[in-house]
Motif scaffolding. Sequence first.
Motif, PDB file in Angstrom:
ATOM      1  N   MET A   1       0.849  -1.189   0.000  1.00 38.93           N
ATOM      2  CA  MET A   1       0.000   0.000   0.000  1.00 38.93           C
ATOM      3  C   MET A   1       0.891   1.247   0.000  1.00 38.93           C
ATOM      4  N   ALA A   2       0.597   2.181  -0.876  1.00 37.75           N
ATOM      5  CA  ALA A   2       1.375   3.410  -0.999  1.00 37.75           C
ATOM      6  C   ALA A   2       1.139   4.301   0.218  1.00 37.75           C
ATOM      7  N   PRO A   3       2.195   4.997   0.656  1.00 44.48           N
ATOM      8  CA  PRO A   3       2.033   5.901   1.790  1.00 44.48           C
ATOM      9  C   PRO A   3       0.982   6.967   1.474  1.00 44.48           C
ATOM     10  N   GLN A   4       0.156   7.255   2.444  1.00 43.29           N
ATOM     11  CA  GLN A   4      -0.880   8.269   2.262  1.00 43.29           C
ATOM     12  C   GLN A   4      -0.423   9.579   2.899  1.00 43.29           C
ATOM     13  N   GLU A   5      -0.377  10.611   2.071  1.00 42.84           N
ATOM     14  CA  GLU A   5      -0.063  11.946   2.564  1.00 42.84           C
ATOM     15  C   GLU A   5      -1.052  12.922   1.964  1.00 42.84           C
ATOM     16  N   TYR A   6      -1.562  13.775   2.819  1.00 45.11           N
ATOM     17  CA  TYR A   6      -2.515  14.781   2.381  1.00 45.11           C
ATOM     18  C   TYR A   6      -2.026  16.152   2.822  1.00 45.11           C
ATOM     19  N   THR A   7      -2.129  17.105   1.924  1.00 46.07           N
ATOM     20  CA  THR A   7      -1.761  18.478   2.262  1.00 46.07           C
ATOM     21  C   THR A   7      -2.997  19.175   2.801  1.00 46.07           C
ATOM     22  N   VAL A   8      -2.827  19.803   3.978  1.00 48.31           N
ATOM     23  CA  VAL A   8      -3.944  20.503   4.619  1.00 48.31           C
ATOM     24  C   VAL A   8      -3.500  21.904   5.016  1.00 48.31           C
ATOM     25  N   SER A   9      -4.479  22.739   5.243  1.00 49.68           N
ATOM     26  CA  SER A   9      -4.224  24.102   5.707  1.00 49.68           C
ATOM     27  C   SER A   9      -3.997  24.090   7.212  1.00 49.68           C
ATOM     28  N   VAL A  10      -3.340  25.108   7.696  1.00 52.28           N
ATOM     29  CA  VAL A  10      -3.130  25.253   9.127  1.00 52.28           C
ATOM     30  C   VAL A  10      -4.476  25.354   9.851  1.00 52.28           C
ATOM     31  N   ASN A  11      -5.519  25.790   9.139  1.00 50.61           N
ATOM     32  CA  ASN A  11      -6.853  25.960   9.728  1.00 50.61           C
ATOM     33  C   ASN A  11      -7.681  24.678   9.718  1.00 50.61           C
ATOM     34  N   THR A  12      -7.213  23.657   9.015  1.00 48.07           N
ATOM     35  CA  THR A  12      -7.936  22.387   8.978  1.00 48.07           C
ATOM     36  C   THR A  12      -7.911  21.781  10.380  1.00 48.07           C
ATOM     37  N   PRO A  13      -9.054  21.346  10.879  1.00 49.19           N
ATOM     38  CA  PRO A  13      -9.072  20.770  12.239  1.00 49.19           C
ATOM     39  C   PRO A  13      -8.120  19.573  12.361  1.00 49.19           C
ATOM     40  N   MET A  14      -7.511  19.465  13.527  1.00 50.72           N
ATOM     41  CA  MET A  14      -6.591  18.370  13.821  1.00 50.72           C
ATOM     42  C   MET A  14      -7.373  17.063  13.881  1.00 50.72           C
ATOM     43  N   PRO A  15      -6.926  16.048  13.148  1.00 50.93           N
ATOM     44  CA  PRO A  15      -7.605  14.748  13.238  1.00 50.93           C
ATOM     45  C   PRO A  15      -7.499  14.194  14.663  1.00 50.93           C
ATOM     46  N   LYS A  16      -8.502  13.464  15.067  1.00 48.22           N
ATOM     47  CA  LYS A  16      -8.531  12.885  16.413  1.00 48.22           C
ATOM     48  C   LYS A  16      -7.337  11.937  16.585  1.00 48.22           C
ATOM     49  N   GLY A  17      -6.646  12.088  17.689  1.00 51.33           N
ATOM     50  CA  GLY A  17      -5.518  11.217  17.989  1.00 51.33           C
ATOM     51  C   GLY A  17      -4.225  11.618  17.300  1.00 51.33           C
ATOM     52  N   TYR A  18      -4.198  12.802  16.699  1.00 49.27           N
ATOM     53  CA  TYR A  18      -3.006  13.274  15.985  1.00 49.27           C
ATOM     54  C   TYR A  18      -2.330  14.414  16.750  1.00 49.27           C
ATOM     55  N   ALA A  19      -1.049  14.622  16.456  1.00 44.46           N
ATOM     56  CA  ALA A  19      -0.271  15.720  17.042  1.00 44.46           C
ATOM     57  C   ALA A  19       0.465  16.430  15.905  1.00 44.46           C
ATOM     58  N   PHE A  20       0.863  17.654  16.161  1.00 43.92           N
ATOM     59  CA  PHE A  20       1.574  18.465  15.165  1.00 43.92           C
ATOM     60  C   PHE A  20       3.060  18.466  15.468  1.00 43.92           C
ATOM     61  N   LEU A  21       3.872  18.210  14.427  1.00 42.83           N
ATOM     62  CA  LEU A  21       5.323  18.287  14.529  1.00 42.83           C
ATOM     63  C   LEU A  21       5.772  19.389  13.581  1.00 42.83           C
TER      64      LEU A  21
END
Length: 184
Positions: A1-21
């Motif tokens: 399975m290919a790695p999944q990466e999505y580009t989001v805006s800084v204003n996009t809500p943080m997905p549940k269980g995620y952290a920002f690096l």
Amino acid sequence: MAPQEYTVSVNTPMPKGYAFLKKGIKYKTLHCRRLTHEAGKPVYVVENNKKLIGIRIPKSIYFHVQSLANETLPARRLATEQRDAALVRTAAAELDSQFPNIPKEDRKKILNHGFRKNSGRVGRTNQMPMSRKVLYAVVAHIRHKHTNYDQMLNDGTTREDARKKIHKKLQSILREWGATQRKP
């Protein structure tokens, strides 16, 4: 399975269980990204005005990598210092080879300035061989420390004209220092 990466805006809500690096520490970014892909979870690349500012990854991976980074920091610093010291030793040997008559003080200044880590100087690039890096560092040193090049620029002389005006003096010093190559 290919790695999944999505580009989001800084204003996009943080997905549940995620952290920002935030962007800036390669070790953490590479490990967080790799472990997130291995876990089959998406990485969210966060941009602000089309500029990358960081990634969002699962919190468990974020905290794991933070812990690994802290544990391995002394060893990574030592490895970096050893690589940097080896680079300067290689540059010093090349400098001595190309310019056997260079004054000790100039040699020291060129090595300290032209090959300083994170300086953006020519000595730190991976885009050219060491022989050329040394030559360019020496030419820059002579230009800035042994001519009135900087004063000419401050007085409004164009870079091209200032370089033409100091060319003879630069060549003379290169010859005096025993240059084994011609100016680039």
